[in-house]
Write a protein that holds these residues in place. Structure first.
Motif, PDB file in Angstrom:
ATOM      1  N   GLU A 274     -60.252 -45.470 101.227  1.00  0.00           N
ATOM      2  CA  GLU A 274     -59.944 -44.061 100.955  1.00  0.00           C
ATOM      3  C   GLU A 274     -59.479 -43.859  99.520  1.00  0.00           C
ATOM      4  O   GLU A 274     -59.852 -42.872  98.869  1.00  0.00           O
ATOM      5  CB  GLU A 274     -58.865 -43.580 101.932  1.00  0.00           C
ATOM      6  N   TRP A 275     -58.670 -44.782  98.997  1.00  0.00           N
ATOM      7  CA  TRP A 275     -58.189 -44.667  97.619  1.00  0.00           C
ATOM      8  C   TRP A 275     -59.351 -44.745  96.638  1.00  0.00           C
ATOM      9  O   TRP A 275     -59.445 -43.931  95.711  1.00  0.00           O
ATOM     10  CB  TRP A 275     -57.175 -45.766  97.326  1.00  0.00           C
ATOM     11  N   ALA A 279     -60.755 -41.837  94.084  1.00  0.00           N
ATOM     12  CA  ALA A 279     -60.488 -42.082  92.661  1.00  0.00           C
ATOM     13  C   ALA A 279     -61.745 -42.244  91.815  1.00  0.00           C
ATOM     14  O   ALA A 279     -61.645 -42.326  90.585  1.00  0.00           O
ATOM     15  CB  ALA A 279     -59.614 -43.329  92.508  1.00  0.00           C
ATOM     16  N   THR A 280     -62.902 -42.281  92.436  1.00  0.00           N
ATOM     17  CA  THR A 280     -64.123 -42.601  91.673  1.00  0.00           C
ATOM     18  C   THR A 280     -65.146 -41.474  91.653  1.00  0.00           C
ATOM     19  O   THR A 280     -66.307 -41.692  91.292  1.00  0.00           O
ATOM     20  CB  THR A 280     -64.771 -43.886  92.226  1.00  0.00           C
ATOM     21  N   VAL A 286     -70.209 -44.494  97.718  1.00  0.00           N
ATOM     22  CA  VAL A 286     -70.798 -45.829  97.591  1.00  0.00           C
ATOM     23  C   VAL A 286     -69.719 -46.875  97.344  1.00  0.00           C
ATOM     24  O   VAL A 286     -69.684 -47.926  98.006  1.00  0.00           O
ATOM     25  CB  VAL A 286     -71.837 -45.857  96.450  1.00  0.00           C
ATOM     26  N   LEU A 287     -68.819 -46.593  96.402  1.00  0.00           N
ATOM     27  CA  LEU A 287     -67.780 -47.570  96.070  1.00  0.00           C
ATOM     28  C   LEU A 287     -66.778 -47.741  97.208  1.00  0.00           C
ATOM     29  O   LEU A 287     -66.223 -48.829  97.398  1.00  0.00           O
ATOM     30  CB  LEU A 287     -67.065 -47.159  94.789  1.00  0.00           C
ATOM     31  N   THR A 291     -65.951 -51.217  99.001  1.00  0.00           N
ATOM     32  CA  THR A 291     -64.583 -51.688  99.224  1.00  0.00           C
ATOM     33  C   THR A 291     -64.385 -52.130 100.671  1.00  0.00           C
ATOM     34  O   THR A 291     -63.795 -53.184 100.942  1.00  0.00           O
ATOM     35  CB  THR A 291     -63.586 -50.564  98.885  1.00  0.00           C
ATOM     36  N   ASN A 292     -64.879 -51.317 101.606  1.00  0.00           N
ATOM     37  CA  ASN A 292     -64.783 -51.682 103.016  1.00  0.00           C
ATOM     38  C   ASN A 292     -65.541 -52.971 103.292  1.00  0.00           C
ATOM     39  O   ASN A 292     -65.067 -53.840 104.047  1.00  0.00           O
ATOM     40  CB  ASN A 292     -65.324 -50.545 103.881  1.00  0.00           C
ATOM     41  N   THR A 293     -66.699 -53.097 102.675  1.00  0.00           N
ATOM     42  CA  THR A 293     -67.517 -54.299 102.869  1.00  0.00           C
ATOM     43  C   THR A 293     -66.804 -55.540 102.345  1.00  0.00           C
ATOM     44  O   THR A 293     -66.799 -56.597 102.995  1.00  0.00           O
ATOM     45  CB  THR A 293     -68.873 -54.135 102.156  1.00  0.00           C
ATOM     46  N   ILE A 294     -66.190 -55.414 101.165  1.00  0.00           N
ATOM     47  CA  ILE A 294     -65.458 -56.549 100.592  1.00  0.00           C
ATOM     48  C   ILE A 294     -64.286 -56.931 101.488  1.00  0.00           C
ATOM     49  O   ILE A 294     -64.042 -58.119 101.758  1.00  0.00           O
ATOM     50  CB  ILE A 294     -64.969 -56.215  99.174  1.00  0.00           C
ATOM     51  N   GLY A 295     -63.556 -55.929 101.980  1.00  0.00           N
ATOM     52  CA  GLY A 295     -62.442 -56.213 102.881  1.00  0.00           C
ATOM     53  C   GLY A 295     -62.897 -56.904 104.150  1.00  0.00           C
ATOM     54  O   GLY A 295     -62.274 -57.866 104.614  1.00  0.00           O
TER      55      GLY A 295
END
Length: 345
Positions: A274-275, A279-280, A286-287, A291-295
């Motif tokens: 969400e952040w 912020a982007t 997409v970002l 982020t969810n994918t990386i987590g």
């Protein structure tokens, strides 16, 4: 009489439209459910071509057909009925089963990384190749179908979880469509991949133009790179998808049983997503997904590493420890079937 006939035809038209709408709904739901299983599908597609490496080109497609039919049989005759009965009478078991499957995916992905890093990637097929042997078709087919069963079960359970709120008959229809669609997609792509080098070789040798010959040489040269890329993508997809399944499963269990501690990993990843999303700007969607994918992938790596440590580091009788079962190979010149011991780990 004429009025009655027209009324009957009108009723038939209404029923036909309703049936067509139902078919469209089933197809759309099957498509959505299949997308959720993308990581497993990619891995299935990446793994299967290895089973026919080293065989006569004339036998590649028949063996792929046998594996595909075995895969479809697994899905329709065994996995589908079991999944439907489970969803009907014990739906609360779906989340733990999904998490077990997600853990297996994490383990498979991290295990492949561990084997590469530790030098333990050589298996019976490699030793047979080094010895000038080719595995017999029954061994190839049965081994591939056993591996496919696990991946197929995960695909079907993931798909079922997406349509768990549908009526029983609709769930059955959607899962049947998923079974046919996924099997056709995976093994259609596998067949294209396996025959790509043959087609390239034919063009390189018999092309009528320089461009055709160059294309053929390019296809032959691209085949090993494509298989390597598929393998890497498959490993990454397993770890990410497995981690995401576990992440969402922990949140579901926390809500169902009130265990707030299980919600924390999901809360961390969701908050970061969400952040980043906020912020982007235009790229937030997409970002945020990245982020969810990386987590999810980080959680998958942690879970997979724990299971790999248990399976490979802690000695256990009859496991992946000192020795594994023998495989079988065929001497091409004589047709003799011989035992090929697997590599010690």
């Amino acid at each position: 009489m004429a009025g009655g006939l027209f009324a009957l035809l009108d009723d038939i038209a209404v029923l036909a439209k309703a049936a067509a709408a139902s078919v469209d709904d089933v197809a759309a739901a099957a498509g959505r459910a299949s997308v959720k299983a993308t990581g497993v599908i990619v891995d299935d597609t990446a793994v299967t071509p290895r089973y026919v490496q080293g065989l006569s080109p004339a036998r590649e497609l028949p063996i792929i057909k046998k594996i595909a039919m075995g895969s479809l049989k697994n899905k329709l005759l065994f996995i589908l009925p079991a999944a439907l009965l489970l969803s009907q009478f014990l739906p609360q078991a779906l989340t733990p089963l999904l998490m077990i499957g997600g853990t297996y995916l994490c383990f498979e992905g991290v295990e492949k990384i561990w084997e590469k890093l530790s030098g333990h990637a050589e298996d019976a097929a490699d030793k047979a190749h080094d010895a000038g042997l080719v595995a017999d078709e029954d061994t190839i087919t049965s081994g591939a179908i056993r591996t496919d069963f696990i991946l197929s079960a995960e695909i079907m359970v993931i798909s079922l979880n997406e349509v768990a709120d549908e009526p029983f008959v609709t769930r059955a229809a959607i899962l049947a469509v998923v079974a046919f669609m996924i099997t056709a997609l995976v093994y259609g792509v596998v067949a294209l991949i396996v025959k790509m080098d043959d087609a390239g070789l034919h063009l390189a040798e018999n092309g009528r133009t320089d461009g055709g010959k160059a294309l053929g040489r390019g296809l032959v040269a691209a085949m090993p790179k494509l298989l390597t890329a598929l393998s890497v993508i498959g490993i990454a997809a397993m770890i990410w998808v497995g981690g995401h399944i576990i992440l969402v499963g922990l949140d579901d269990l926390s809500q169902e049983y009130g265990w707030s501690i299980l919600h924390q990993p999901y809360a961390w990843v969701h908050s970061a997503e969400e952040w980043v999303h906020g912020a982007t700007g235009a790229l937030g969607g997409v970002l945020g997904w990245v982020t969810n994918t990386i987590g999810s992938a980080i959680l998958g790596l942690i879970v997979g590493a724990i299971v790999v440590a248990i399976m490979h580091v802690i000695p256990r009788k009859g496991g992946h420890g000192a020795h594994e079962d023998e495989g079988h190979g065929v001497v091409p010149e004589t047709g003799e079937v011989v035992d090929v011991p697997k590599k010690d780990h």
